[in-house]
Design a protein around this motif. Sequence first.
Motif, PDB file in Angstrom:
ATOM      1  N   ASN A 244       3.859  -6.598  -2.219  1.00 52.64           N
ATOM      2  CA  ASN A 244       3.977  -6.729  -3.676  1.00 52.64           C
ATOM      3  C   ASN A 244       3.465  -5.502  -4.430  1.00 52.64           C
ATOM      4  N   ASN A 245       3.827  -4.341  -3.934  1.00 55.61           N
ATOM      5  CA  ASN A 245       3.446  -3.105  -4.612  1.00 55.61           C
ATOM      6  C   ASN A 245       4.110  -3.068  -5.990  1.00 55.61           C
ATOM      7  N   SER A 317      -1.191  -6.113   5.735  1.00 58.30           N
ATOM      8  CA  SER A 317      -2.296  -5.465   5.034  1.00 58.30           C
ATOM      9  C   SER A 317      -1.776  -4.345   4.134  1.00 58.30           C
ATOM     10  N   CYS A 318      -2.661  -3.830   3.301  1.00 62.70           N
ATOM     11  CA  CYS A 318      -2.356  -2.636   2.527  1.00 62.70           C
ATOM     12  C   CYS A 318      -2.680  -1.427   3.403  1.00 62.70           C
ATOM     13  N   PRO A 378      -7.572  -5.100   3.106  1.00 61.80           N
ATOM     14  CA  PRO A 378      -6.928  -6.297   2.539  1.00 61.80           C
ATOM     15  C   PRO A 378      -6.314  -6.072   1.166  1.00 61.80           C
ATOM     16  N   SER A 379      -6.806  -5.079   0.427  1.00 66.84           N
ATOM     17  CA  SER A 379      -6.300  -4.846  -0.925  1.00 66.84           C
ATOM     18  C   SER A 379      -6.142  -3.348  -1.182  1.00 66.84           C
ATOM     19  N   MET A 380      -5.347  -3.022  -2.188  1.00 70.08           N
ATOM     20  CA  MET A 380      -5.120  -1.625  -2.544  1.00 70.08           C
ATOM     21  C   MET A 380      -6.421  -0.941  -2.986  1.00 70.08           C
ATOM     22  N   GLU A 385     -10.508   3.110  -1.725  1.00 63.78           N
ATOM     23  CA  GLU A 385     -11.944   3.366  -1.614  1.00 63.78           C
ATOM     24  C   GLU A 385     -12.278   3.978  -0.249  1.00 63.78           C
ATOM     25  N   ILE A 386     -11.661   3.453   0.815  1.00 63.14           N
ATOM     26  CA  ILE A 386     -11.884   4.015   2.155  1.00 63.14           C
ATOM     27  C   ILE A 386     -11.369   5.449   2.220  1.00 63.14           C
TER      28      ILE A 386
END
Length: 402
Positions: A244-245, A317-318, A378-380, A385-386
Amino acid sequence: MNTHHQKAWYFNVSFDLFLAGYDLSKLQPIFNESTIYFACVGMRRDRILLDIEPDPSFFRYLDEHEIDYPLPLSREDNTADLSGSPWGWDSNACSRFESLNIHTDHPSLDTVKKVNSRTYSFGIGEEFGYGVPGARLFCNSSELFAFLERKATYPSVIKPFHGNAGIGFMHMKAPGMSPAVKKRIENLCAPHNYGVIYEPWLQRAADISTRLTINRNGTCIDISHHQTLNNSGGVFYGIVLAPNNKTLTPWRDQLDTMAHRIGAYLFDEGYWGPVGIDSIVYEKNGALSIALCVEINARRAMSIMAYSLREKLAPDSCCLFEFAQLKNYRDINSYTRLSSLAFNRKTKKGVFLFTPLSLHADGRKTPPQKIGFFITAPSMPEMWEIDTKLRSTFKKKPGSHQ
Protein backbone atom coordinates in the motif's frame (compact mmCIF):
# COMPACT_ATOMS: atom_id res chain seq x y z
CA MET A 1 7.63 -27.07 -25.28
CA ASN A 2 10.45 -26.19 -22.89
CA THR A 3 11.05 -29.11 -20.51
CA HIS A 4 14.04 -27.50 -18.81
CA HIS A 5 13.12 -26.68 -15.22
CA GLN A 6 16.56 -25.80 -13.91
CA LYS A 7 17.80 -22.31 -14.73
CA ALA A 8 21.30 -21.08 -15.41
CA TRP A 9 21.27 -17.47 -14.18
CA TYR A 10 23.62 -15.01 -15.84
CA PHE A 11 23.68 -11.33 -14.96
CA ASN A 12 25.10 -9.80 -18.15
CA VAL A 13 24.83 -6.18 -17.05
CA SER A 14 26.65 -5.13 -20.24
CA PHE A 15 23.45 -5.88 -22.21
CA ASP A 16 22.28 -2.31 -22.91
CA LEU A 17 25.73 -0.89 -23.58
CA PHE A 18 26.61 -3.83 -25.83
CA LEU A 19 23.48 -3.24 -27.93
CA ALA A 20 24.43 0.44 -28.19
CA GLY A 21 27.84 -0.46 -29.62
CA TYR A 22 29.99 1.05 -26.87
CA ASP A 23 33.58 0.04 -26.15
CA LEU A 24 33.16 -2.12 -23.05
CA SER A 25 36.79 -3.05 -22.35
CA LYS A 26 37.32 -0.54 -19.54
CA LEU A 27 34.16 -1.69 -17.77
CA GLN A 28 35.01 -5.39 -17.68
CA PRO A 29 35.85 -5.46 -13.93
CA ILE A 30 32.39 -4.18 -12.97
CA PHE A 31 30.76 -6.54 -15.48
CA ASN A 32 32.60 -9.46 -13.87
CA GLU A 33 31.65 -8.30 -10.38
CA SER A 34 27.99 -7.89 -11.25
CA THR A 35 27.58 -11.55 -12.24
CA ILE A 36 27.15 -12.25 -8.51
CA TYR A 37 24.05 -10.03 -8.35
CA PHE A 38 21.78 -12.96 -9.20
CA ALA A 39 23.09 -14.95 -6.20
CA CYS A 40 19.89 -14.42 -4.19
CA VAL A 41 17.63 -15.18 -7.15
CA GLY A 42 16.62 -18.72 -8.02
CA MET A 43 16.87 -21.93 -6.04
CA ARG A 44 19.47 -24.51 -5.05
CA ARG A 45 18.63 -26.73 -8.01
CA ASP A 46 19.55 -23.83 -10.33
CA ARG A 47 23.04 -22.72 -11.28
CA ILE A 48 24.66 -19.29 -11.61
CA LEU A 49 27.38 -18.30 -14.10
CA LEU A 50 30.09 -16.27 -12.38
CA ASP A 51 33.07 -14.37 -13.77
CA ILE A 52 34.49 -13.78 -10.28
CA GLU A 53 34.80 -15.90 -7.14
CA PRO A 54 33.10 -14.51 -4.03
CA ASP A 55 34.78 -15.09 -0.69
CA PRO A 56 33.53 -18.39 0.82
CA SER A 57 32.11 -16.55 3.83
CA PHE A 58 29.51 -14.95 1.55
CA PHE A 59 27.82 -18.30 0.86
CA ARG A 60 28.07 -19.24 4.54
CA TYR A 61 26.33 -15.94 5.29
CA LEU A 62 23.51 -16.83 2.89
CA ASP A 63 23.23 -20.28 4.49
CA GLU A 64 23.02 -18.77 7.97
CA HIS A 65 20.04 -16.73 6.83
CA GLU A 66 18.43 -19.77 5.17
CA ILE A 67 18.62 -18.18 1.73
CA ASP A 68 17.94 -20.64 -1.08
CA TYR A 69 20.41 -19.67 -3.81
CA PRO A 70 21.69 -21.12 -7.10
CA LEU A 71 25.08 -22.83 -6.83
CA PRO A 72 27.96 -21.58 -8.99
CA LEU A 73 28.19 -23.64 -12.18
CA SER A 74 31.07 -26.12 -11.99
CA ARG A 75 32.74 -28.42 -14.50
CA GLU A 76 31.06 -31.41 -12.86
CA ASP A 77 27.54 -30.08 -13.48
CA ASN A 78 25.37 -31.69 -16.12
CA THR A 79 24.20 -28.73 -18.20
CA ALA A 80 21.80 -30.70 -20.42
CA ASP A 81 18.83 -29.93 -18.14
CA LEU A 82 19.67 -26.25 -17.71
CA SER A 83 17.84 -23.41 -19.44
CA GLY A 84 19.63 -20.08 -19.85
CA SER A 85 18.15 -17.16 -17.90
CA PRO A 86 20.14 -13.97 -18.51
CA TRP A 87 19.63 -10.34 -17.57
CA GLY A 88 18.98 -9.69 -21.25
CA TRP A 89 19.21 -11.65 -24.48
CA ASP A 90 22.10 -10.57 -26.70
CA SER A 91 24.63 -12.46 -28.80
CA ASN A 92 27.12 -12.47 -25.93
CA ALA A 93 24.68 -14.22 -23.61
CA CYS A 94 23.70 -16.72 -26.31
CA SER A 95 27.34 -17.53 -27.05
CA ARG A 96 28.07 -18.00 -23.36
CA PHE A 97 25.20 -20.42 -22.85
CA GLU A 98 25.79 -22.33 -26.07
CA SER A 99 29.50 -22.80 -25.26
CA LEU A 100 28.38 -24.55 -22.07
CA ASN A 101 25.70 -26.64 -23.81
CA ILE A 102 22.98 -24.77 -21.94
CA HIS A 103 19.58 -24.61 -23.63
CA THR A 104 18.47 -21.20 -24.92
CA ASP A 105 14.92 -20.14 -25.74
CA HIS A 106 14.40 -16.50 -26.65
CA PRO A 107 12.82 -14.10 -29.16
CA SER A 108 14.78 -12.89 -32.17
CA LEU A 109 17.84 -10.93 -31.07
CA ASP A 110 17.04 -8.31 -33.71
CA THR A 111 13.61 -7.91 -32.16
CA VAL A 112 15.11 -7.63 -28.66
CA LYS A 113 17.45 -4.87 -29.84
CA LYS A 114 14.66 -3.03 -31.61
CA VAL A 115 12.13 -2.96 -28.75
CA ASN A 116 14.78 -2.27 -26.10
CA SER A 117 15.77 1.04 -27.69
CA ARG A 118 14.57 4.41 -26.46
CA THR A 119 13.57 5.31 -30.00
CA TYR A 120 11.08 2.44 -29.93
CA SER A 121 9.54 3.56 -26.63
CA PHE A 122 9.49 7.12 -28.02
CA GLY A 123 7.36 5.88 -30.93
CA ILE A 124 4.96 4.15 -28.53
CA GLY A 125 4.77 7.38 -26.56
CA GLU A 126 3.72 9.30 -29.64
CA GLU A 127 1.03 6.72 -30.44
CA PHE A 128 -0.51 6.43 -26.96
CA GLY A 129 0.30 9.84 -25.48
CA TYR A 130 2.98 8.43 -23.18
CA GLY A 131 6.48 9.68 -22.42
CA VAL A 132 7.84 13.05 -21.32
CA PRO A 133 5.86 16.01 -22.67
CA GLY A 134 7.97 17.93 -25.17
CA ALA A 135 10.35 15.05 -25.87
CA ARG A 136 11.93 14.98 -29.34
CA LEU A 137 13.80 12.39 -31.41
CA PHE A 138 16.89 13.46 -33.36
CA CYS A 139 18.65 11.23 -35.84
CA ASN A 140 21.86 13.24 -36.12
CA SER A 141 23.87 15.77 -34.14
CA SER A 142 23.42 18.68 -36.56
CA GLU A 143 19.62 18.59 -36.18
CA LEU A 144 20.01 18.38 -32.42
CA PHE A 145 22.48 21.30 -32.27
CA ALA A 146 20.10 23.49 -34.26
CA PHE A 147 17.24 22.63 -31.89
CA LEU A 148 19.34 23.24 -28.77
CA GLU A 149 20.35 26.67 -30.03
CA ARG A 150 16.87 27.88 -31.03
CA LYS A 151 14.00 25.94 -29.41
CA ALA A 152 15.20 23.89 -26.45
CA THR A 153 14.15 24.60 -22.88
CA TYR A 154 16.56 24.26 -19.98
CA PRO A 155 17.40 22.30 -17.95
CA SER A 156 17.02 19.32 -20.26
CA VAL A 157 18.51 15.89 -20.81
CA ILE A 158 19.79 14.03 -23.87
CA LYS A 159 19.58 10.25 -23.75
CA PRO A 160 21.40 7.61 -25.85
CA PHE A 161 19.21 5.14 -27.71
CA HIS A 162 19.76 2.22 -25.30
CA GLY A 163 19.14 2.62 -21.57
CA ASN A 164 21.21 1.50 -18.62
CA ALA A 165 20.13 2.94 -15.26
CA GLY A 166 20.72 6.54 -16.37
CA ILE A 167 24.29 5.94 -17.55
CA GLY A 168 25.25 8.06 -20.55
CA PHE A 169 22.73 10.87 -19.95
CA MET A 170 23.79 14.36 -21.07
CA HIS A 171 22.43 17.03 -18.75
CA MET A 172 22.05 20.48 -20.29
CA LYS A 173 21.64 23.10 -17.58
CA ALA A 174 21.66 26.23 -19.73
CA PRO A 175 22.03 27.38 -23.36
CA GLY A 176 25.49 27.36 -24.86
CA MET A 177 27.80 24.44 -25.57
CA SER A 178 31.53 24.14 -25.15
CA PRO A 179 33.55 22.23 -27.77
CA ALA A 180 33.83 19.37 -25.26
CA VAL A 181 30.06 19.16 -24.83
CA LYS A 182 29.53 19.26 -28.60
CA LYS A 183 32.04 16.46 -29.03
CA ARG A 184 30.30 14.36 -26.40
CA ILE A 185 26.93 14.84 -28.13
CA GLU A 186 28.46 13.86 -31.46
CA ASN A 187 29.82 10.70 -29.84
CA LEU A 188 26.35 9.87 -28.53
CA CYS A 189 24.93 10.14 -32.04
CA ALA A 190 27.82 8.53 -33.92
CA PRO A 191 27.70 4.77 -33.10
CA HIS A 192 24.26 4.19 -34.62
CA ASN A 193 21.50 5.45 -36.87
CA TYR A 194 18.77 5.29 -34.24
CA GLY A 195 19.19 8.80 -32.90
CA VAL A 196 19.04 10.34 -29.44
CA ILE A 197 16.13 11.52 -27.32
CA TYR A 198 15.85 15.09 -26.05
CA GLU A 199 13.62 15.63 -23.00
CA PRO A 200 12.80 18.75 -20.97
CA TRP A 201 13.90 18.06 -17.40
CA LEU A 202 10.93 17.27 -15.17
CA GLN A 203 10.55 18.30 -11.55
CA ARG A 204 10.51 14.72 -10.30
CA ALA A 205 8.27 13.75 -7.40
CA ALA A 206 8.81 9.98 -7.75
CA ASP A 207 10.15 7.35 -10.11
CA ILE A 208 7.99 4.28 -10.71
CA SER A 209 8.94 1.03 -12.38
CA THR A 210 6.58 -1.59 -13.74
CA ARG A 211 7.61 -5.17 -14.36
CA LEU A 212 5.80 -7.91 -16.22
CA THR A 213 6.37 -11.07 -18.19
CA ILE A 214 4.90 -11.71 -21.65
CA ASN A 215 4.11 -15.39 -22.13
CA ARG A 216 4.66 -17.22 -25.38
CA ASN A 217 0.90 -16.99 -26.00
CA GLY A 218 0.90 -13.22 -25.52
CA THR A 219 -0.67 -13.05 -22.06
CA CYS A 220 0.89 -10.65 -19.56
CA ILE A 221 1.58 -12.08 -16.10
CA ASP A 222 3.34 -11.07 -12.88
CA ILE A 223 2.50 -7.39 -13.33
CA SER A 224 3.68 -5.28 -10.39
CA HIS A 225 4.67 -1.68 -9.75
CA HIS A 226 7.20 -0.23 -7.31
CA GLN A 227 9.02 2.96 -6.50
CA THR A 228 12.62 3.31 -7.67
CA LEU A 229 15.29 5.63 -6.27
CA ASN A 230 17.52 7.66 -8.57
CA ASN A 231 20.08 10.35 -7.85
CA SER A 232 19.76 13.93 -9.09
CA GLY A 233 21.25 12.90 -12.43
CA GLY A 234 18.65 10.19 -12.97
CA VAL A 235 21.02 7.28 -12.18
CA PHE A 236 19.36 4.32 -10.44
CA TYR A 237 20.52 3.24 -6.98
CA GLY A 238 17.56 1.67 -5.17
CA ILE A 239 14.05 0.23 -4.92
CA VAL A 240 11.29 0.60 -2.32
CA LEU A 241 8.85 -2.29 -1.86
CA ALA A 242 6.02 -1.59 0.52
CA PRO A 243 2.42 -2.79 0.87
CA ASN A 244 0.00 0.00 0.00
CA ASN A 245 2.71 2.47 -0.95
CA LYS A 246 0.82 5.75 -1.14
CA THR A 247 3.21 7.06 -3.78
CA LEU A 248 1.77 4.47 -6.19
CA THR A 249 -1.90 4.57 -5.18
CA PRO A 250 -3.12 7.44 -7.44
CA TRP A 251 -1.53 5.91 -10.53
CA ARG A 252 -2.19 2.16 -10.23
CA ASP A 253 -5.08 1.98 -12.71
CA GLN A 254 -3.14 3.90 -15.34
CA LEU A 255 -0.04 1.77 -14.73
CA ASP A 256 -2.04 -1.47 -15.04
CA THR A 257 -3.62 -0.32 -18.30
CA MET A 258 -0.23 0.73 -19.64
CA ALA A 259 1.36 -2.62 -18.73
CA HIS A 260 -1.24 -4.65 -20.63
CA ARG A 261 -1.17 -2.26 -23.59
CA ILE A 262 2.64 -2.30 -23.86
CA GLY A 263 2.74 -6.06 -23.37
CA ALA A 264 0.34 -6.62 -26.27
CA TYR A 265 2.27 -4.15 -28.42
CA LEU A 266 5.60 -5.88 -27.77
CA PHE A 267 4.11 -9.31 -28.41
CA ASP A 268 2.76 -8.15 -31.77
CA GLU A 269 6.31 -7.01 -32.53
CA GLY A 270 7.55 -10.54 -31.85
CA TYR A 271 8.92 -10.05 -28.35
CA TRP A 272 8.11 -12.21 -25.34
CA GLY A 273 9.77 -12.59 -21.95
CA PRO A 274 10.55 -10.15 -19.11
CA VAL A 275 9.89 -6.42 -19.48
CA GLY A 276 10.58 -3.38 -17.34
CA ILE A 277 8.81 -0.05 -17.92
CA ASP A 278 9.85 3.23 -16.27
CA SER A 279 7.46 6.09 -15.53
CA ILE A 280 7.92 9.45 -13.80
CA VAL A 281 5.61 11.30 -11.41
CA TYR A 282 6.37 15.01 -11.70
CA GLU A 283 5.17 18.34 -10.38
CA LYS A 284 4.05 21.18 -12.59
CA ASN A 285 2.18 24.30 -11.53
CA GLY A 286 1.58 22.84 -8.08
CA ALA A 287 -0.06 19.63 -9.31
CA LEU A 288 1.25 16.10 -9.82
CA SER A 289 1.13 14.34 -13.18
CA ILE A 290 2.59 11.10 -14.48
CA ALA A 291 4.67 10.52 -17.60
CA LEU A 292 3.91 6.91 -18.42
CA CYS A 293 6.29 4.63 -20.32
CA VAL A 294 9.28 6.95 -20.45
CA GLU A 295 11.42 3.91 -21.14
CA ILE A 296 10.96 0.24 -22.04
CA ASN A 297 13.57 -2.34 -21.11
CA ALA A 298 13.23 -5.61 -23.00
CA ARG A 299 15.07 -7.55 -20.33
CA ARG A 300 14.83 -8.32 -16.65
CA ALA A 301 14.64 -5.40 -14.27
CA MET A 302 16.78 -4.91 -11.18
CA SER A 303 13.63 -5.47 -9.16
CA ILE A 304 13.88 -9.24 -9.73
CA MET A 305 16.47 -9.26 -6.94
CA ALA A 306 14.45 -7.03 -4.61
CA TYR A 307 11.29 -9.13 -4.98
CA SER A 308 13.26 -12.37 -4.54
CA LEU A 309 14.90 -11.10 -1.37
CA ARG A 310 11.61 -9.93 0.08
CA GLU A 311 10.02 -13.31 -0.61
CA LYS A 312 12.94 -15.19 0.98
CA LEU A 313 13.54 -12.91 3.96
CA ALA A 314 10.48 -10.86 4.90
CA PRO A 315 7.29 -11.35 2.84
CA ASP A 316 4.79 -8.48 3.12
CA SER A 317 7.32 -6.26 4.89
CA CYS A 318 8.50 -2.81 3.90
CA CYS A 319 11.82 -3.21 2.10
CA LEU A 320 14.57 -0.98 0.80
CA PHE A 321 16.96 -2.40 -1.81
CA GLU A 322 19.94 -0.17 -2.53
CA PHE A 323 23.45 -0.10 -3.95
CA ALA A 324 26.29 2.03 -2.58
CA GLN A 325 29.99 2.47 -3.23
CA LEU A 326 31.87 0.13 -0.91
CA LYS A 327 34.67 2.71 -0.56
CA ASN A 328 32.17 4.84 1.37
CA TYR A 329 31.48 1.97 3.80
CA ARG A 330 34.97 0.57 4.39
CA ASP A 331 34.17 -0.02 8.03
CA ILE A 332 31.82 -2.84 7.00
CA ASN A 333 34.55 -5.43 6.59
CA SER A 334 32.73 -8.53 7.82
CA TYR A 335 29.20 -9.90 7.72
CA THR A 336 28.91 -9.58 11.49
CA ARG A 337 30.00 -5.93 11.52
CA LEU A 338 26.44 -4.65 11.24
CA SER A 339 25.82 -5.77 14.83
CA SER A 340 22.46 -4.51 16.16
CA LEU A 341 21.43 -3.31 12.70
CA ALA A 342 21.84 -6.78 11.17
CA PHE A 343 18.81 -8.55 9.76
CA ASN A 344 17.03 -10.75 12.31
CA ARG A 345 15.10 -13.78 11.02
CA LYS A 346 12.70 -13.77 13.98
CA THR A 347 11.71 -10.11 13.79
CA LYS A 348 12.20 -9.92 9.98
CA LYS A 349 13.85 -6.59 10.53
CA GLY A 350 17.29 -5.15 9.83
CA VAL A 351 20.04 -4.89 7.20
CA PHE A 352 21.00 -7.82 4.97
CA LEU A 353 24.01 -7.73 2.64
CA PHE A 354 23.18 -9.22 -0.76
CA THR A 355 26.65 -8.73 -2.26
CA PRO A 356 30.00 -10.18 -1.09
CA LEU A 357 32.53 -8.08 0.80
CA SER A 358 35.51 -9.47 -1.10
CA LEU A 359 36.14 -11.15 -4.45
CA HIS A 360 38.79 -13.27 -6.10
CA ALA A 361 39.69 -12.45 -9.69
CA ASP A 362 42.85 -13.27 -11.66
CA GLY A 363 44.31 -14.91 -8.57
CA ARG A 364 43.96 -11.76 -6.47
CA LYS A 365 41.65 -10.87 -3.61
CA THR A 366 39.96 -7.54 -4.25
CA PRO A 367 37.14 -5.49 -2.70
CA PRO A 368 34.07 -5.06 -4.89
CA GLN A 369 33.19 -1.62 -6.19
CA LYS A 370 29.64 -1.79 -4.85
CA ILE A 371 27.90 -3.05 -1.75
CA GLY A 372 24.24 -4.05 -1.70
CA PHE A 373 21.97 -3.39 1.29
CA PHE A 374 18.51 -4.91 1.76
CA ILE A 375 16.66 -3.29 4.66
CA THR A 376 13.39 -4.67 6.02
CA ALA A 377 10.98 -3.45 8.69
CA PRO A 378 7.27 -3.69 9.56
CA SER A 379 6.64 -0.08 8.53
CA MET A 380 8.06 2.56 6.21
CA PRO A 381 9.15 4.92 9.04
CA GLU A 382 11.06 2.08 10.73
CA MET A 383 12.66 1.10 7.41
CA TRP A 384 13.92 4.64 6.78
CA GLU A 385 15.09 4.91 10.39
CA ILE A 386 17.29 1.82 9.93
CA ASP A 387 18.65 3.28 6.68
CA THR A 388 19.52 6.52 8.48
CA LYS A 389 21.26 4.62 11.29
CA LEU A 390 23.20 2.57 8.75
CA ARG A 391 24.51 5.70 7.06
CA SER A 392 25.28 7.59 10.27
CA THR A 393 27.05 4.60 11.83
CA PHE A 394 29.07 3.23 8.94
CA LYS A 395 29.29 5.72 6.10
CA LYS A 396 32.56 7.61 5.86
CA LYS A 397 32.29 11.31 6.55
CA PRO A 398 33.42 13.72 3.79
CA GLY A 399 37.16 14.20 4.01
CA SER A 400 37.61 11.09 6.16
CA HIS A 401 40.56 8.84 5.33
CA GLN A 402 39.57 5.86 7.45
